[in-house]
Structures are given as structure tokens and as C-alpha cells.
Scaffold this motif. Structure first.
Motif, mmCIF file in Angstrom:
data_model
loop_
_atom_site.group_PDB
_atom_site.id
_atom_site.type_symbol
_atom_site.label_atom_id
_atom_site.label_comp_id
_atom_site.label_asym_id
_atom_site.label_seq_id
_atom_site.Cartn_x
_atom_site.Cartn_y
_atom_site.Cartn_z
ATOM 1 N N ILE A 114 0.841 -1.207 0.000
ATOM 2 C CA ILE A 114 0.000 0.000 0.000
ATOM 3 C C ILE A 114 0.873 1.253 0.000
ATOM 4 C CG2 ILE A 114 -1.636 1.343 1.388
ATOM 5 C CD1 ILE A 114 -2.873 -1.399 2.195
ATOM 6 N N ALA A 115 1.922 1.255 0.809
ATOM 7 C CA ALA A 115 2.822 2.412 0.856
ATOM 8 C C ALA A 115 3.502 2.621 -0.495
ATOM 9 C CB ALA A 115 3.866 2.226 1.956
ATOM 10 N N THR A 116 3.879 1.558 -1.141
ATOM 11 C CA THR A 116 4.509 1.653 -2.450
ATOM 12 C C THR A 116 3.532 2.211 -3.473
ATOM 13 O OG1 THR A 116 5.907 -0.226 -1.908
ATOM 14 C CG2 THR A 116 5.755 0.356 -4.229
ATOM 15 N N THR A 117 2.284 1.800 -3.366
ATOM 16 C CA THR A 117 1.261 2.270 -4.296
ATOM 17 C C THR A 117 1.098 3.783 -4.237
ATOM 18 O OG1 THR A 117 0.098 0.162 -4.138
ATOM 19 C CG2 THR A 117 -1.162 2.024 -4.969
ATOM 20 N N ARG A 118 1.194 4.364 -3.051
ATOM 21 C CA ARG A 118 1.081 5.823 -2.921
ATOM 22 C C ARG A 118 2.204 6.534 -3.687
ATOM 23 N NH1 ARG A 118 -2.782 8.704 -1.371
ATOM 24 N NH2 ARG A 118 -1.437 10.104 -0.242
ATOM 25 N N LEU A 119 3.417 6.034 -3.579
ATOM 26 C CA LEU A 119 4.539 6.667 -4.282
ATOM 27 C C LEU A 119 4.467 6.452 -5.793
ATOM 28 C CD1 LEU A 119 7.515 5.885 -1.885
ATOM 29 C CD2 LEU A 119 6.424 8.092 -2.283
ATOM 30 N N THR A 120 4.166 5.230 -6.195
ATOM 31 C CA THR A 120 4.099 4.968 -7.633
ATOM 32 C C THR A 120 2.912 5.692 -8.267
ATOM 33 O OG1 THR A 120 2.910 2.896 -7.239
ATOM 34 C CG2 THR A 120 5.292 2.749 -7.582
ATOM 35 N N GLY A 121 1.836 5.854 -7.522
ATOM 36 C CA GLY A 121 0.690 6.589 -8.047
ATOM 37 C C GLY A 121 1.044 8.033 -8.367
ATOM 38 N N ARG A 122 1.794 8.662 -7.480
ATOM 39 C CA ARG A 122 2.229 10.047 -7.739
ATOM 40 C C ARG A 122 3.151 10.099 -8.958
ATOM 41 N NH1 ARG A 122 0.858 13.771 -4.061
ATOM 42 N NH2 ARG A 122 0.218 13.062 -2.015
ATOM 43 N N ALA A 123 4.042 9.145 -9.061
ATOM 44 C CA ALA A 123 4.954 9.121 -10.208
ATOM 45 C C ALA A 123 4.182 8.893 -11.503
ATOM 46 C CB ALA A 123 6.006 8.037 -10.021
ATOM 47 N N LEU A 124 3.183 8.038 -11.466
ATOM 48 C CA LEU A 124 2.402 7.762 -12.664
ATOM 49 C C LEU A 124 1.626 8.999 -13.112
ATOM 50 C CD1 LEU A 124 1.691 5.628 -14.736
ATOM 51 C CD2 LEU A 124 -0.202 4.914 -13.267
#
Length: 141
Positions: A114-124
Motif C-alpha cells: 500500500i505504501a509503495t502504491t502511494r509513491l508509484t501513483g504520484r509518479a504515474l
């Protein structure tokens, strides 16, 4: 973005990680009378290396859509690396979820995801920003 291509780019690497990392560890644990949940935790933590593999497969879908497609590989890798480092630090200094040595829980693995998803979502969002999109030619009428 083509839905089928994006879903395939996500499910393919995840399925490979499941088949070649997680399942063999669980089967080995069951066959040797080890604790299967410990094997699952260790295998799941090892499959966190799935991030770069996902980044590569997803970037192939992004390539025709955005000029920033190549940045997605690095952004995906960096976000997984940052979150993995934070989980390791938390487990070492704060007695947090320690998925590295299997003293944690399944929840620890999912919290990492879940924490990774927050960072990758911003990058995407940055990779797919309107200013980065590749112009498409309209289909002939």
C-alpha cells in the motif's frame, strides 16, 4: 490507455512472481513440515523485487502514450526501494513489522504494498501529465 494491455502488464509479472517465488517456498515448507506461513512471509518479502519487473512491463504500455515512459521504470524502482528501506528501518529501530526475517505478519507485507502504491501513483500522474502525452493523430473519417 488500453485496459487489456495495462492489466496484462500488471498481472503477468505478478503471476510469474507467485509461480516462481511464493508457491515453491510454500510447497517446500509443507513438504518439509516447516511453518507454511513463515515461508509465505519470506517469499512475499522476496517478491517485493517485483516492483522493477512491473515497472519494465508497464513502461512498454506507456511508451506509445507519453514521452516520459522511460522515467516510469526508474520511478517505480525508486518507490519500491524507498518503501523497502523504510520497512527495514522500522523493523530494525521501532520493532515494527519485520517481513525480512518473518517475525512480522501478512499485514506487514500488504502495508508495504500500500505504501509503495502511494509513491508509484504520484509518479504515474507525473508520467501521464497532459504536457508529457504523445500527440495522437485522429483516425481517418
Amino acid at each position: 490507455m488500453p485496459r487489456k494491455a495495462w492489466i496484462t502488464a500488471n498481472i503477468g509479472p505478478a503471476l510469474l512472481a507467485w509461480l516462481f517465488v511464493i508457491m515453491p517456498a510454500v510447497i517446500d515448507a509443507q513438504n518439509t513440515d516447516k511453518n507454511a506461513s513463515t515461508a509465505y512471509l519470506l517469499a512475499a518479502s522476496q517478491s517485493l523485487a517485483l516492483g522493477p519487473l512491473l515497472g519494465l512491463s508497464q513502461s512498454m504500455v506507456l511508451r506509445p502514450l507519453t514521452r516520459r515512459w522511460g522515467w516510469w521504470i526508474g520511478a517505480n524502482f525508486a518507490s519500491w526501494l524507498i518503501v523497502d528501506a523504510l520497512v527495514l528501518l522500522l523493523s530494525h529501530f521501532a520493532a515494527g513489522p519485520d517481513v525480512i526475517t518473518a517475525d512480522g505478519s501478512i499485514a506487514g507485507v500488504y502495508l508495504t504494498l500500500i505504501a509503495t502504491t502511494r509513491l508509484t501513483g504520484r509518479a504515474l500522474r507525473w508520467v501521464l501529465a497532459p504536457s508529457a502525452l504523445t500527440p495522437t493523430t485522429p483516425p481517418p473519417t
